[in-house]
Design an enzyme around this catalytic site. Structure first.
Site, mmCIF file in Angstrom:
data_model
loop_
_atom_site.group_PDB
_atom_site.id
_atom_site.type_symbol
_atom_site.label_atom_id
_atom_site.label_comp_id
_atom_site.label_asym_id
_atom_site.label_seq_id
_atom_site.Cartn_x
_atom_site.Cartn_y
_atom_site.Cartn_z
ATOM 1 C CB ALA A 37 -0.952 -0.003 1.194
ATOM 2 C CG LEU A 38 4.577 0.478 -1.794
ATOM 3 C CD1 LEU A 38 5.573 0.203 -2.930
ATOM 4 C CD2 LEU A 38 5.255 0.349 -0.436
ATOM 5 C CG HIS A 39 2.178 6.107 1.889
ATOM 6 N ND1 HIS A 39 3.299 6.722 2.409
ATOM 7 C CD2 HIS A 39 1.790 5.205 2.818
ATOM 8 C CE1 HIS A 39 3.555 6.223 3.600
ATOM 9 N NE2 HIS A 39 2.666 5.288 3.875
ATOM 10 C CG HIS A 42 5.874 3.103 1.748
ATOM 11 N ND1 HIS A 42 4.501 3.148 1.714
ATOM 12 C CD2 HIS A 42 6.196 2.395 2.855
ATOM 13 C CE1 HIS A 42 4.017 2.486 2.746
ATOM 14 N NE2 HIS A 42 5.019 2.028 3.455
ATOM 15 C CD GLN A 66 4.081 -5.686 11.430
ATOM 16 O OE1 GLN A 66 5.073 -6.248 10.979
ATOM 17 N NE2 GLN A 66 3.935 -4.364 11.365
ATOM 18 N N GLY A 153 11.012 4.480 8.145
ATOM 19 C CA GLY A 153 10.423 5.799 8.336
ATOM 20 C C GLY A 153 10.407 6.191 9.812
ATOM 21 C CE LYS A 155 2.990 7.046 9.535
ATOM 22 N NZ LYS A 155 2.191 6.244 10.492
ATOM 23 C CG LEU A 182 6.821 12.862 2.574
ATOM 24 C CD1 LEU A 182 8.295 13.176 2.372
ATOM 25 C CD2 LEU A 182 6.283 12.128 1.367
ATOM 26 C CB SER A 191 -0.367 6.596 7.537
ATOM 27 O OG SER A 191 -0.873 5.345 7.954
HETATM 28 O O1 PAF Z 1 6.647 -0.359 9.153
HETATM 29 C C1 PAF Z 1 6.159 -1.348 8.551
HETATM 30 O O2 PAF Z 1 5.576 -1.224 7.469
HETATM 31 C C2 PAF Z 1 6.292 -2.738 9.170
HETATM 32 O O3 PAF Z 1 6.198 -2.687 10.545
HETATM 33 C C3 PAF Z 1 7.580 -3.459 8.728
HETATM 34 C C4 PAF Z 1 8.831 -2.761 9.216
HETATM 35 C C5 PAF Z 1 7.616 -3.578 7.211
HETATM 36 C C6 PAF Z 1 7.588 -4.878 9.309
HETATM 37 O O4 PAF Z 1 6.505 -5.617 8.877
#
Ligand code: PAF
Length: 289
Positions: A37-39, A42, A66, A153, A155, A182, A191
């Site tokens: 879900a790149l923004h 990223h 996570q 990042g 953030k 950013l 985000s």
């Molecule tokens: O910050 C994230 O997007 C995630 O916590 C990471 C570092 C890719 C680990 O899954």
């Protein structure tokens, strides 16, 4: 391997074997770990990686370890095709996008990297087990990619502090590079979860960055003034429609994430998390008191 000079599509590796073959002649390698879900945030990490390394690897993996049982793992936005196109624009060489079963063939791993006391505060208190999940997958990615450097990042301030701590404690041979937060022109920190916000929720959410700005203005007056300035903005936002429901607001030591004393002098991070509607947002500011 794709040359970093041309902006053609990155090689997409789905398994450790494909990744090894893609990185056979990689030279200096930078990893940008992501959940997709790149923004723009990223992309700024990728640009830092691009400047520092011959080969840039972006990992895209929504890590189930996570996420808590009531969190947004299932609805987390996924768009490998769109993400790969963005990686191509930034001159990324390899996208590593493993399936869940590839990363965790036996299901939840029996041995994990425990985030300890530092990982049980703030984000860790609100999201039990979150940082153990993050550190475990980051350690796995470091072993699979073997990067010289990895870009995270700022953030996620507690996350990058914990990754630095893991690298130091476990002698992992990788440099951790932090990328500044950013922000969109209205001040909201970039985000992947911002897509969940309605227009009204987004307007309310701007109180987060406003509270950090107010705190920045009070930094010369010390820790208590910083906390009070941010809290005043957030108290007003709690009464807005839709309301901003504060999870935590904490002024902490940047390396340990322990609470800064009222008389604290020097660097500190003001970190906060809040819910607007059903979306949980985090933000922070680095301050010198
Ligand atoms: O910050 C994230 O997007 C995630 O916590 C990471 C570092 C890719 C680990 O899954």
């Amino acid at each position: 391997m794709t040359s970093s000079a041309d902006r053609s599509a990155p090689l997409v590796a789905r398994t450790p074997g494909e990744l090894r073959r893609a990185l056979a002649d990689a030279g200096t390698t930078a990893l940008v770990p992501t959940m997709g879900a790149l923004h723009e945030g990223h992309l700024s990490l990728m640009r830092i990686a691009r400047e520092r390394a011959r080969t840039v690897v972006v990992s895209i993996f929504v890590n189930p370890l996570q996420f808590g049982p009531d969190e947004d793992f299932d609805r987390y936005p996924r768009d490998l095709e769109g993400d790969t196109a963005l990686c191509a624009r930034e001159g990324v060489d390899v996208v590593f996008a493993p399936a869940t079963g590839t990363m965790y063939p036996a299901g939840r791993p029996a041995v994990t990297v425990e985030a300890g006391e530092m990982g049980s505060r703030l984000e860790g208190a609100s999201r039990p087990g979150h940082f153990t999940g993050v550190l475990t997958v980051v350690a796995k990615l470091f072993h699979l990619v073997r990067p010289d450097l990895a870009v995270f990042g700022e953030k996620d301030a507690q996350q990058i502090a914990l990754v630095r701590r893991m690298v130091a404690d476990l002698d992992l041979p990788v440099e951790i590079v932090g990328a500044p937060i950013l922000r969109d022109p209205d001040g909201l920190a970039s985000s992947s979860r911002n897509v969940y916000l309605s227009a009204d929720e987004r307007a309310s959410a701007l109180a987060l960055s406003r509270s950090l700005e107010a705190a920045r203005g009070a930094a010369g007056a010390g820790a208590a003034a910083v906390r009070a300035a941010a809290a005043a903005v957030l108290a007003e936002a709690a009464a807005a429609r839709p309301p901003v429901r504060l999870d935590y607001l904490a002024l902490v030591d940047p390396a340990t994430f322990t609470e800064a004393a009222d008389g604290h002098r020097g660097d500190a991070v003001l970190a906060l998390a809040a819910r607007v509607g059903s979306t949980r947002l985090i933000d922070n500011a680095s301050l010198t008191l």
